[in-house]
Design a protein around this motif. Structure first.
Motif, PDB file in Angstrom:
ATOM      1  N   ALA A   1     -87.606-139.910 -71.906  1.00 59.44           N
ATOM      2  CA  ALA A   1     -86.467-140.623 -72.479  1.00 59.44           C
ATOM      3  C   ALA A   1     -85.635-141.289 -71.389  1.00 59.44           C
ATOM      4  O   ALA A   1     -85.168-142.427 -71.541  1.00 59.44           O
ATOM      5  N   ARG A   2     -85.444-140.595 -70.284  1.00 59.83           N
ATOM      6  CA  ARG A   2     -84.679-141.172 -69.169  1.00 59.83           C
ATOM      7  C   ARG A   2     -85.388-142.388 -68.594  1.00 59.83           C
ATOM      8  O   ARG A   2     -84.749-143.424 -68.333  1.00 59.83           O
ATOM      9  N   MET A   3     -86.698-142.306 -68.425  1.00 57.92           N
ATOM     10  CA  MET A   3     -87.454-143.433 -67.889  1.00 57.92           C
ATOM     11  C   MET A   3     -87.470-144.602 -68.875  1.00 57.92           C
ATOM     12  O   MET A   3     -87.454-145.772 -68.473  1.00 57.92           O
ATOM     13  N   TYR A   4     -87.496-144.297 -70.160  1.00 57.29           N
ATOM     14  CA  TYR A   4     -87.492-145.347 -71.189  1.00 57.29           C
ATOM     15  C   TYR A   4     -86.247-146.222 -71.067  1.00 57.29           C
ATOM     16  O   TYR A   4     -86.337-147.457 -71.059  1.00 57.29           O
ATOM     17  N   PHE A   5     -85.094-145.600 -70.976  1.00 55.42           N
ATOM     18  CA  PHE A   5     -83.850-146.369 -70.923  1.00 55.42           C
ATOM     19  C   PHE A   5     -83.610-147.014 -69.560  1.00 55.42           C
ATOM     20  O   PHE A   5     -82.691-147.804 -69.395  1.00 55.42           O
ATOM     21  N   ARG A   6     -84.461-146.685 -68.588  1.00 56.58           N
ATOM     22  CA  ARG A   6     -84.383-147.338 -67.280  1.00 56.58           C
ATOM     23  C   ARG A   6     -85.327-148.534 -67.173  1.00 56.58           C
ATOM     24  O   ARG A   6     -85.402-149.168 -66.125  1.00 56.58           O
ATOM     25  N   THR A   7     -86.064-148.811 -68.264  1.00 58.54           N
ATOM     26  CA  THR A   7     -87.011-149.921 -68.272  1.00 58.54           C
ATOM     27  C   THR A   7     -86.460-151.030 -69.163  1.00 58.54           C
ATOM     28  O   THR A   7     -86.521-150.919 -70.392  1.00 58.54           O
ATOM     29  N   PRO A   8     -85.932-152.103 -68.589  1.00 57.64           N
ATOM     30  CA  PRO A   8     -85.263-153.145 -69.381  1.00 57.64           C
ATOM     31  C   PRO A   8     -86.140-153.781 -70.450  1.00 57.64           C
ATOM     32  O   PRO A   8     -85.672-154.017 -71.571  1.00 57.64           O
ATOM     33  N   ASP A   9     -87.419-154.062 -70.139  1.00 58.20           N
ATOM     34  CA  ASP A   9     -88.251-154.723 -71.137  1.00 58.20           C
ATOM     35  C   ASP A   9     -88.535-153.813 -72.325  1.00 58.20           C
ATOM     36  O   ASP A   9     -88.581-154.268 -73.472  1.00 58.20           O
ATOM     37  N   SER A  10     -88.700-152.502 -72.092  1.00 54.23           N
ATOM     38  CA  SER A  10     -88.909-151.568 -73.197  1.00 54.23           C
ATOM     39  C   SER A  10     -87.668-151.482 -74.075  1.00 54.23           C
ATOM     40  O   SER A  10     -87.757-151.480 -75.309  1.00 54.23           O
ATOM     41  N   VAL A  11     -86.513-151.417 -73.449  1.00 55.29           N
ATOM     42  CA  VAL A  11     -85.266-151.334 -74.207  1.00 55.29           C
ATOM     43  C   VAL A  11     -85.062-152.585 -75.049  1.00 55.29           C
ATOM     44  O   VAL A  11     -84.675-152.514 -76.215  1.00 55.29           O
ATOM     45  N   PHE A  12     -85.376-153.749 -74.481  1.00 60.33           N
ATOM     46  CA  PHE A  12     -85.147-155.001 -75.215  1.00 60.33           C
ATOM     47  C   PHE A  12     -86.141-155.167 -76.358  1.00 60.33           C
ATOM     48  O   PHE A  12     -85.760-155.437 -77.497  1.00 60.33           O
ATOM     49  N   PHE A  13     -87.437-155.025 -76.068  1.00 57.85           N
ATOM     50  CA  PHE A  13     -88.459-155.354 -77.049  1.00 57.85           C
ATOM     51  C   PHE A  13     -88.718-154.251 -78.066  1.00 57.85           C
ATOM     52  O   PHE A  13     -89.310-154.518 -79.120  1.00 57.85           O
ATOM     53  N   THR A  14     -88.307-153.023 -77.802  1.00 57.63           N
ATOM     54  CA  THR A  14     -88.524-151.951 -78.780  1.00 57.63           C
ATOM     55  C   THR A  14     -87.223-151.367 -79.316  1.00 57.63           C
ATOM     56  O   THR A  14     -87.164-150.975 -80.484  1.00 57.63           O
ATOM     57  N   PHE A  15     -86.191-151.303 -78.511  1.00 54.14           N
ATOM     58  CA  PHE A  15     -84.939-150.677 -78.953  1.00 54.14           C
ATOM     59  C   PHE A  15     -83.985-151.694 -79.571  1.00 54.14           C
ATOM     60  O   PHE A  15     -83.458-151.479 -80.664  1.00 54.14           O
ATOM     61  N   LEU A  16     -83.762-152.826 -78.906  1.00 49.84           N
ATOM     62  CA  LEU A  16     -82.776-153.799 -79.368  1.00 49.84           C
ATOM     63  C   LEU A  16     -83.351-154.851 -80.311  1.00 49.84           C
ATOM     64  O   LEU A  16     -82.598-155.524 -81.012  1.00 49.84           O
ATOM     65  N   PHE A  17     -84.679-155.007 -80.332  1.00 46.01           N
ATOM     66  CA  PHE A  17     -85.281-156.081 -81.109  1.00 46.01           C
ATOM     67  C   PHE A  17     -84.898-156.039 -82.589  1.00 46.01           C
ATOM     68  O   PHE A  17     -84.558-157.084 -83.173  1.00 46.01           O
ATOM     69  N   PRO A  18     -84.935-154.880 -83.275  1.00 45.52           N
ATOM     70  CA  PRO A  18     -84.528-154.856 -84.684  1.00 45.52           C
ATOM     71  C   PRO A  18     -83.075-155.283 -84.896  1.00 45.52           C
ATOM     72  O   PRO A  18     -82.756-155.926 -85.909  1.00 45.52           O
ATOM     73  N   PHE A  19     -82.188-154.949 -83.960  1.00 43.98           N
ATOM     74  CA  PHE A  19     -80.789-155.384 -84.060  1.00 43.98           C
ATOM     75  C   PHE A  19     -80.715-156.905 -84.026  1.00 43.98           C
ATOM     76  O   PHE A  19     -80.000-157.532 -84.818  1.00 43.98           O
ATOM     77  N   ILE A  20     -81.444-157.485 -83.081  1.00 43.13           N
ATOM     78  CA  ILE A  20     -81.416-158.935 -82.912  1.00 43.13           C
ATOM     79  C   ILE A  20     -81.968-159.638 -84.155  1.00 43.13           C
ATOM     80  O   ILE A  20     -81.378-160.606 -84.659  1.00 43.13           O
ATOM     81  N   MET A  21     -83.087-159.148 -84.678  1.00 39.97           N
ATOM     82  CA  MET A  21     -83.690-159.778 -85.853  1.00 39.97           C
ATOM     83  C   MET A  21     -82.817-159.622 -87.088  1.00 39.97           C
ATOM     84  O   MET A  21     -82.706-160.561 -87.890  1.00 39.97           O
ATOM     85  N   LEU A  22     -82.167-158.469 -87.259  1.00 41.14           N
ATOM     86  CA  LEU A  22     -81.271-158.290 -88.405  1.00 41.14           C
ATOM     87  C   LEU A  22     -80.108-159.266 -88.309  1.00 41.14           C
ATOM     88  O   LEU A  22     -79.714-159.879 -89.319  1.00 41.14           O
TER      89      LEU A  22
ATOM     90  N   GLY B   1     -92.870-146.331 -81.611  1.00 44.01           N
ATOM     91  CA  GLY B   1     -94.057-145.505 -81.533  1.00 44.01           C
ATOM     92  C   GLY B   1     -95.282-146.246 -81.068  1.00 44.01           C
ATOM     93  O   GLY B   1     -95.792-146.019 -79.968  1.00 44.01           O
ATOM     94  N   VAL B   2     -95.752-147.188 -81.871  1.00 43.10           N
ATOM     95  CA  VAL B   2     -97.012-147.871 -81.581  1.00 43.10           C
ATOM     96  C   VAL B   2     -96.898-148.774 -80.365  1.00 43.10           C
ATOM     97  O   VAL B   2     -97.638-148.622 -79.379  1.00 43.10           O
ATOM     98  N   GLN B   3     -95.983-149.734 -80.418  1.00 40.09           N
ATOM     99  CA  GLN B   3     -95.937-150.712 -79.327  1.00 40.09           C
ATOM    100  C   GLN B   3     -95.521-150.085 -78.003  1.00 40.09           C
ATOM    101  O   GLN B   3     -96.168-150.286 -76.972  1.00 40.09           O
ATOM    102  N   ASN B   4     -94.449-149.326 -78.014  1.00 37.86           N
ATOM    103  CA  ASN B   4     -93.936-148.778 -76.767  1.00 37.86           C
ATOM    104  C   ASN B   4     -94.947-147.829 -76.116  1.00 37.86           C
ATOM    105  O   ASN B   4     -95.242-147.947 -74.918  1.00 37.86           O
ATOM    106  N   LEU B   5     -95.506-146.904 -76.881  1.00 37.45           N
ATOM    107  CA  LEU B   5     -96.426-145.936 -76.295  1.00 37.45           C
ATOM    108  C   LEU B   5     -97.752-146.572 -75.891  1.00 37.45           C
ATOM    109  O   LEU B   5     -98.314-146.238 -74.843  1.00 37.45           O
TER     110      LEU B   5
END
Length: 287
Positions: A32-53, A95-99
């Protein structure tokens, strides 16, 4: 007082299980710590649904409510209609894309090979990855719901049983997607090609499963294809939580059909578990 002799077969097995679980839980924090330290993962998997909504709400909000009666009454706002789909998409992306992309990269850069030479078992590794997806997915879903309620003024369910439905759809969906992401990571031949292989698959599923397009307007053959994959059932389950009961008539079978949602997600969870265990290797076979 009698103590358990860990040198016996039973004690040794129990100790080994505790060790696997302990290592797995330690990996959850690390992942989890490494995930939030990776900008592309955070943008394309974490923030993407916010942006699309936000985009859908801004682009189509002026067109009026979706699902209004002939007299112009009823219906829900564009943001309210797309919220369930974005929650389902977030589960798929986390799940699918990030992993799939992350593990393919770890396999390519030698990280998995090094881990294979340590006491870390594949099960502990799986626990770490799935735990990370559960943690990040839960945070993402909670923030998305808060944004929908307080920034987009979308009404949320008040019935506790509805939130119970949300909980099991989310849990089944996230774990199934995590296992499928682990399995899909075996497909790319290198970390560099992982994005090119995984993202088109994820994107197509989102378009045919009622995330970006209204599912009831899709041709029947496309709905049938979408029904073969878990995202359609995740989105349907989420729509049953956040949309009025009148919208059930727009589903493929005219009802929310939650038992069928649970059955399909359960099947995909088992399929993902089997595929991930069969296909997972610390190094590629052709290396």
């Amino acid at each position: 007082m009698t103590t358990l002799d860990t040198t016996t077969p039973t004690g040794g097995i129990r100790t080994a299980r505790h060790g696997v679980l302990r290592l797995g839980l330690a990996r959850v924090y690390y992942e989890a710590r490494m995930y939030f330290r990776t900008p592309d993962s955070v943008f394309f998997t974490f923030l993407f649904p916010f942006i699309m909504l936000a985009i859908f709400t801004a682009a189509f909000g002026s067109a009026g409510n979706i699902g209004t009666a002939p007299d112009g009454s009823g219906g829900v706002s564009v943001g309210a209609y797309y919220l369930p789909g974005m929650l389902a998409a977030g589960m798929l992306l986390s799940g699918v894309q990030n992993l799939a992309v992350d593990i393919a990269g770890e396999k390519s850069d030698g990280t998995l090979k090094r881990l294979g030479g340590t006491p870390l078992s594949p099960l502990s590794y799986f626990i770490g990855k799935i735990g990370m997806v559960l943690v990040t997915g839960t945070i993402q879903a909670a923030l998305l719901i808060l944004v929908a309620r307080f920034l987009l003024d979308i009404a949320l369910p008040t019935d506790p049983s509805t939130w119970l439905t949300f909980a099991w759809v989310f849990l089944f969906g996230v774990i199934a997607c995590a296992f499928l992401g682990i399995a899909l990571s075996a497909l790319p031949r290198s970390g560099k090609s992982a994005t090119a292989v995984v993202i088109p698959i994820v994107l197509i599923l989102q378009f045919i499963s009622g995330v970006y397009l209204q599912f009831y307007v899709l041709p029947e053959w496309m709905q049938n294809v979408a029904s073969l994959f878990p995202l359609k059932w995740m989105a349907q389950g989420m729509r049953s939580v956040f949309l009025p009961d009148s919208f059930a008539s727009l589903e493929q079978n005219g009802v929310w059909d939650l038992p069928l949602v649970a059955l399909n997600l359960g099947i995909w969870l088992v399929v993902g578990l089997v595929l991930s265990r069969v296909t997972f290797r610390w190094i590629r076979k052709d290396s």
